[in-house]
Design a protein around this motif. Structure first.
Motif, short mmCIF file in Angstrom:
data_model
loop_
_atom_site.label_atom_id
_atom_site.label_comp_id
_atom_site.label_asym_id
_atom_site.label_seq_id
_atom_site.Cartn_x
_atom_site.Cartn_y
_atom_site.Cartn_z
N LEU A 4 -84.74 -0.32 -44.94
CA LEU A 4 -84.38 0.42 -43.73
C LEU A 4 -85.22 1.69 -43.62
CD1 LEU A 4 -82.59 0.67 -41.25
CD2 LEU A 4 -80.89 1.80 -42.69
N GLU A 5 -85.41 2.40 -44.71
CA GLU A 5 -86.22 3.61 -44.70
C GLU A 5 -87.68 3.27 -44.38
OE1 GLU A 5 -83.76 6.34 -47.93
OE2 GLU A 5 -85.40 5.07 -48.61
N ASN A 6 -88.16 2.18 -44.96
CA ASN A 6 -89.52 1.75 -44.65
C ASN A 6 -89.68 1.40 -43.17
OD1 ASN A 6 -90.59 2.04 -47.21
ND2 ASN A 6 -90.14 -0.08 -47.81
N LEU A 7 -88.67 0.75 -42.67
CA LEU A 7 -88.68 0.37 -41.26
C LEU A 7 -88.65 1.60 -40.36
CD1 LEU A 7 -88.77 -2.30 -39.76
CD2 LEU A 7 -86.29 -2.23 -39.63
N GLU A 8 -87.82 2.55 -40.72
CA GLU A 8 -87.75 3.80 -39.93
C GLU A 8 -89.07 4.56 -39.99
OE1 GLU A 8 -84.44 6.09 -41.34
OE2 GLU A 8 -82.99 4.89 -40.23
N GLU A 9 -89.68 4.60 -41.14
CA GLU A 9 -90.96 5.29 -41.30
C GLU A 9 -92.04 4.58 -40.47
OE1 GLU A 9 -94.18 6.28 -44.77
OE2 GLU A 9 -92.05 6.23 -45.33
N SER A 10 -92.06 3.28 -40.51
CA SER A 10 -93.02 2.51 -39.72
C SER A 10 -92.79 2.74 -38.23
CB SER A 10 -92.90 1.02 -40.02
OG SER A 10 -93.30 0.74 -41.32
N TYR A 11 -91.51 2.78 -37.85
CA TYR A 11 -91.17 3.02 -36.45
C TYR A 11 -91.67 4.39 -36.01
CZ TYR A 11 -88.40 3.75 -32.26
OH TYR A 11 -88.00 4.04 -30.98
N GLU A 15 -94.39 5.27 -33.13
CA GLU A 15 -94.11 6.20 -32.02
C GLU A 15 -95.20 7.25 -31.92
OE1 GLU A 15 -90.13 7.79 -32.55
OE2 GLU A 15 -89.49 6.71 -30.75
N ASP A 16 -95.62 7.79 -33.07
CA ASP A 16 -96.70 8.78 -33.07
C ASP A 16 -97.99 8.18 -32.51
OD1 ASP A 16 -95.03 10.69 -34.15
OD2 ASP A 16 -95.78 10.44 -36.22
N LYS A 17 -98.29 6.97 -32.94
CA LYS A 17 -99.50 6.31 -32.45
C LYS A 17 -99.41 6.03 -30.96
CE LYS A 17 -100.96 4.42 -36.82
NZ LYS A 17 -101.33 3.26 -37.60
N ILE A 18 -98.24 5.63 -30.49
CA ILE A 18 -98.05 5.37 -29.06
C ILE A 18 -98.25 6.66 -28.27
CG2 ILE A 18 -96.31 4.82 -27.31
CD1 ILE A 18 -95.25 2.68 -29.25
N ASN A 19 -97.69 7.77 -28.78
CA ASN A 19 -97.87 9.06 -28.11
C ASN A 19 -99.35 9.46 -28.07
OD1 ASN A 19 -95.16 9.44 -27.51
ND2 ASN A 19 -94.74 10.52 -29.44
N THR A 20 -100.04 9.25 -29.18
CA THR A 20 -101.47 9.57 -29.25
C THR A 20 -102.24 8.73 -28.24
OG1 THR A 20 -101.26 10.17 -31.59
CG2 THR A 20 -103.47 9.67 -30.77
N VAL A 21 -101.94 7.44 -28.21
CA VAL A 21 -102.63 6.54 -27.27
C VAL A 21 -102.32 6.95 -25.83
CG1 VAL A 21 -102.65 4.16 -26.41
CG2 VAL A 21 -102.78 4.60 -28.86
N SER A 22 -101.11 7.33 -25.56
CA SER A 22 -100.73 7.75 -24.21
C SER A 22 -101.50 9.01 -23.80
CB SER A 22 -99.23 8.02 -24.16
OG SER A 22 -98.85 8.45 -22.88
#
Length: 101
Positions: A4-11, A15-22
Motif C-alpha cells: 500500500l505504501e509503495n502504491l501510494e508513493e507511485s501514485y 501525480e507529480d509527473k502529470i503536473n509537470t507534463v501539464s
C-alpha cells in the motif's frame, strides 16, 4: 514498506509527473502561440520588403530613363553650342570683312 505504501508513493510520483507534463503542455501552447504571432510579423515584414524591392525597381527604371533623356539633352546642347560657336565665328569673320571694306 508495504504494498500500500509503495502504491501510494507511485501514485504521488505519477501525480507529480502529470503536473509537470501539464505545465510543460501550457508552456508549449504559449510558445506555439508566440511562434504564430512571430510568423505573422515576419510575413508582414517580408511583404513590406517585397513591396520596397518593387518600388526600388520602378525607381531604377525611372532613373535610367531620366539618365537617357539627360544624355540626349546634353548631346543636343553640345551640338547647339558648337553650331552657335560656328555662327559666332562666321559672324565675326563677316564683320571683319565688312569693316575692312
Amino acid at each position: 514498506m508495504t504494498k500500500l505504501e509503495n502504491l501510494e508513493e507511485s501514485y504521488n510520483e505519477l501525480e507529480d509527473k502529470i503536473n509537470t507534463v501539464s505545465k510543460k503542455k501550457d508552456e508549449i501552447l504559449e510558445l506555439h502561440s508566440e511562434a504564430k504571432s512571430h510568423k505573422e510579423i515576419i510575413d508582414n515584414f517580408s511583404k513590406e520588403v517585397s513591396e520596397r524591392e518593387k518600388q526600388l525597381e520602378k525607381q531604377e527604371q525611372k532613373t535610367e530613363s531620366f539618365e537617357n533623356t539627360l544624355n540626349d539633352f546634353t548631346g543636343k546642347q553640345k551640338i547647339y553650342l558648337e553650331t552657335a560657336e560656328k555662327l559666332i565665328s562666321s559672324a565675326k569673320k563677316a564683320l571683319k570683312y565688312k569693316t575692312a571694306e
